[in-house]
Scaffold this motif. Structure first.
Motif, mmCIF file in Angstrom:
data_model
loop_
_atom_site.group_PDB
_atom_site.id
_atom_site.type_symbol
_atom_site.label_atom_id
_atom_site.label_comp_id
_atom_site.label_asym_id
_atom_site.label_seq_id
_atom_site.Cartn_x
_atom_site.Cartn_y
_atom_site.Cartn_z
ATOM 1 N N ILE A 65 0.861 -1.179 0.000
ATOM 2 C CA ILE A 65 0.000 0.000 0.000
ATOM 3 C C ILE A 65 0.903 1.236 0.000
ATOM 4 C CG2 ILE A 65 -0.152 0.230 2.542
ATOM 5 C CD1 ILE A 65 -3.372 0.147 0.668
ATOM 6 N N ASP A 66 0.348 2.421 -0.305
ATOM 7 C CA ASP A 66 1.158 3.647 -0.262
ATOM 8 C C ASP A 66 1.847 3.771 1.096
ATOM 9 O OD1 ASP A 66 0.747 5.023 -2.776
ATOM 10 O OD2 ASP A 66 -1.349 5.157 -2.165
ATOM 11 N N ALA A 67 3.094 4.219 1.064
ATOM 12 C CA ALA A 67 3.909 4.383 2.268
ATOM 13 C C ALA A 67 4.204 3.047 2.954
ATOM 14 C CB ALA A 67 3.267 5.354 3.271
ATOM 15 N N ASN A 121 9.703 -2.141 -8.250
ATOM 16 C CA ASN A 121 9.040 -1.258 -7.297
ATOM 17 C C ASN A 121 7.645 -1.003 -7.873
ATOM 18 O OD1 ASN A 121 8.133 0.843 -5.751
ATOM 19 N ND2 ASN A 121 9.929 2.144 -6.041
ATOM 20 N N ARG A 122 6.651 -1.728 -7.354
ATOM 21 C CA ARG A 122 5.368 -1.935 -8.017
ATOM 22 C C ARG A 122 5.631 -2.770 -9.273
ATOM 23 N NH1 ARG A 122 1.363 1.370 -5.616
ATOM 24 N NH2 ARG A 122 2.187 3.218 -4.594
ATOM 25 N N SER A 123 4.563 -3.233 -9.924
ATOM 26 C CA SER A 123 4.780 -4.251 -10.950
ATOM 27 C C SER A 123 3.504 -4.467 -11.744
ATOM 28 C CB SER A 123 5.151 -5.565 -10.252
ATOM 29 O OG SER A 123 4.015 -6.024 -9.499
ATOM 30 N N ASP A 181 3.938 12.078 8.437
ATOM 31 C CA ASP A 181 5.351 12.448 8.445
ATOM 32 C C ASP A 181 5.730 13.135 7.122
ATOM 33 O OD1 ASP A 181 7.862 12.300 9.851
ATOM 34 O OD2 ASP A 181 8.510 10.867 8.308
ATOM 35 N N ARG A 182 5.163 12.617 6.039
ATOM 36 C CA ARG A 182 5.453 13.228 4.730
ATOM 37 C C ARG A 182 4.893 14.648 4.650
ATOM 38 N NH1 ARG A 182 4.562 8.165 0.452
ATOM 39 N NH2 ARG A 182 6.192 6.883 1.393
ATOM 40 N N LEU A 183 3.811 14.898 5.386
ATOM 41 C CA LEU A 183 3.236 16.249 5.404
ATOM 42 C C LEU A 183 4.001 17.163 6.339
ATOM 43 C CD1 LEU A 183 -0.612 15.611 5.547
ATOM 44 C CD2 LEU A 183 0.694 16.678 3.692
ATOM 45 N N TRP A 190 7.880 15.962 -1.159
ATOM 46 C CA TRP A 190 7.905 15.471 -2.542
ATOM 47 C C TRP A 190 7.284 14.083 -2.674
ATOM 48 C CZ3 TRP A 190 10.745 11.071 -3.980
ATOM 49 C CH2 TRP A 190 11.604 10.563 -2.980
ATOM 50 N N LYS A 191 7.192 13.384 -1.550
ATOM 51 C CA LYS A 191 6.636 12.028 -1.598
ATOM 52 C C LYS A 191 5.125 12.032 -1.440
ATOM 53 C CE LYS A 191 9.845 8.517 -0.575
ATOM 54 N NZ LYS A 191 9.784 7.172 -0.061
ATOM 55 N N PHE A 192 4.568 13.173 -1.065
ATOM 56 C CA PHE A 192 3.137 13.193 -0.778
ATOM 57 C C PHE A 192 2.353 13.672 -1.984
ATOM 58 C CE2 PHE A 192 -0.899 14.586 0.851
ATOM 59 C CZ PHE A 192 -1.197 13.605 1.775
ATOM 60 N N ARG A 193 1.312 12.930 -2.301
ATOM 61 C CA ARG A 193 0.391 13.395 -3.347
ATOM 62 C C ARG A 193 -1.001 13.388 -2.730
ATOM 63 N NH1 ARG A 193 -0.129 10.243 -7.777
ATOM 64 N NH2 ARG A 193 0.113 8.454 -6.426
ATOM 65 N N LYS A 194 -1.813 14.387 -3.081
ATOM 66 C CA LYS A 194 -3.151 14.447 -2.482
ATOM 67 C C LYS A 194 -3.936 13.168 -2.769
ATOM 68 C CE LYS A 194 -3.941 19.399 -2.364
ATOM 69 N NZ LYS A 194 -4.300 20.134 -3.579
ATOM 70 N N ASP A 195 -3.633 12.590 -3.906
ATOM 71 C CA ASP A 195 -4.247 11.294 -4.265
ATOM 72 C C ASP A 195 -4.078 10.246 -3.172
ATOM 73 O OD1 ASP A 195 -5.072 12.036 -6.695
ATOM 74 O OD2 ASP A 195 -3.725 10.707 -7.835
ATOM 75 N N ASP A 196 -2.977 10.373 -2.404
ATOM 76 C CA ASP A 196 -2.713 9.368 -1.365
ATOM 77 C C ASP A 196 -3.879 9.303 -0.375
ATOM 78 O OD1 ASP A 196 -0.281 8.902 -2.563
ATOM 79 O OD2 ASP A 196 0.904 9.982 -1.078
ATOM 80 N N LEU A 197 -4.544 10.440 -0.166
ATOM 81 C CA LEU A 197 -5.660 10.447 0.783
ATOM 82 C C LEU A 197 -6.863 9.710 0.207
ATOM 83 C CD1 LEU A 197 -5.384 14.056 2.223
ATOM 84 C CD2 LEU A 197 -4.648 11.897 3.234
HETATM 85 MG MG MG Z 1 2.824 7.394 -3.591
#
Ligand code: MG
Ligand code: ATP
Length: 268
Positions: A65-67, A121-123, A181-183, A190-197
């Motif tokens: 999953i993300d993170a 890294n993902r696949s 932590d990313r926020l 740079w690792k955070f995207r709003k999509d992550d939420l």
């Molecule tokens: Mg991500």
């Protein structure tokens, strides 16, 4: 440490709630760290041998999953190896060109050559994960992919590739902390995207998709391991051990010396 307990038996119906993302040794950080240090040293030797022998190919698939810790696993576990023989392939949302082909096209192109390790890294599993969860293609299309993937991985192993698949298993609480932590840290923005939420809001659907993936695609030729991911030191030690066992199982040898080397001395 026994790695079998993390391995998903072929055909087993996986419930992630049966796997503890903390694992039972989680208090004993120094023991895990010592374990990892030993595996790490051995892994460097084994990778050198794989490269020198130039016969085997190793594919390591990382999904989470993300993170979930894919990036830091790559740094910690594969970082010490000789970069000449290790290729990391990161799979993001497909480009227009990639979308013009079948979903395995871009993946096959990144499979390892002889003497090499490829780390995904993902696949291709994204094509039964995010694609399933977000309905990017109809169910009639994605539901056939488990069989394609098993066949594709069979093709790779028949042709001399060894495959190890690692699912990094973290808890929802751990993901919250890592995303927060990313926020909070400017060096991690740079690792955070709003999509992550939006993705986090679909946690349960992702769990279903991960369970289906683990249940349908853990095979003898390409097993899945569910690795507890909440504690990085335990995670690294377990993955290190799995890779040592896998590589030792290949019975690799340094190539024989050329004939007539005995007694040769390098002239001044
Ligand atoms: Mg991500
Ligand atoms: P981190 O976990 O550290 O955030 P990341 O792997 O999520 O790193 P991102 O750039 O944040 O990297 O995200 C890549 C995105 O690409 C993911 O949301 C992933 O699900 C998506 N993706 C990968 N393969 C596919 C695919 N075949 N179809 C659609 N989306 C895909």
């Amino acid at each position: 440490m026994k790695t079998e307990k993390y391995r998903v038996a072929p055909g087993k119906k996986v419930k992630l709630s049966d796997f503890d993302p903390d694992d039972e040794l989680d208090g004993d950080k120094s023991a895990w760290k010592a374990h990892f240090a030993a595996s790490s040293e051995r892994l460097v030797e084994l990778q050198e041998l794989l490269y020198a022998e130039g016969k085997h190919k190793l594919l390591v698939v990382l999904q989470a999953i993300d993170a979930g810790g894919k990036d830091s696993t790559i740094r910690k576990v594969f970082g010490p190896m000789n970069p000449q023989g290790v290729k990391v392939a990161t799979f993001k949302a497909p480009t227009e060109e990639e979308l013009g082909h079948d979903y395995l096209w871009r993946v096959h192109a990144r499979a390892p050559g002889r003497g090499n390790i490829a780390v995904f890294n993902r696949s291709h599993y994204e094509d039964v994960l995010i694609v399933r969860v977000k309905n990017l293609v109809p169910k009639a299309v994605w539901s056939k992919r488990y069989d394609h993937i098993n066949d594709f991985e069979r093709l790779l192993t028949d042709e001399g590739t060894t495959i190890v698949k690692i699912f990094l298993h973290i808890s929802k609480k751990e993901q919250k902390e890592r995303l927060q932590d990313r926020l909070d840290r400017p060096d991690k923005h740079w690792k955070f995207r709003k999509d992550d939420l939006a993705e986090r809001a679909r946690w349960d659907e992702y769990e279903d998709a991960f369970e289906a993936m683990l249940s349908k695609t853990s095979t003898d030729h390409a097993p899945w391991y569910v690795v507890p991911g909440n504690h990085k030191w335990a995670r690294d030690a377990i993955i290190g051990r799995i890779l040592v066992e896998t590589l030792e199982g290949l019975d690799m040898q340094y190539p024989p010396a050329e004939e007539g080397l005995e007694g040769l001395e390098i002239p001044d």
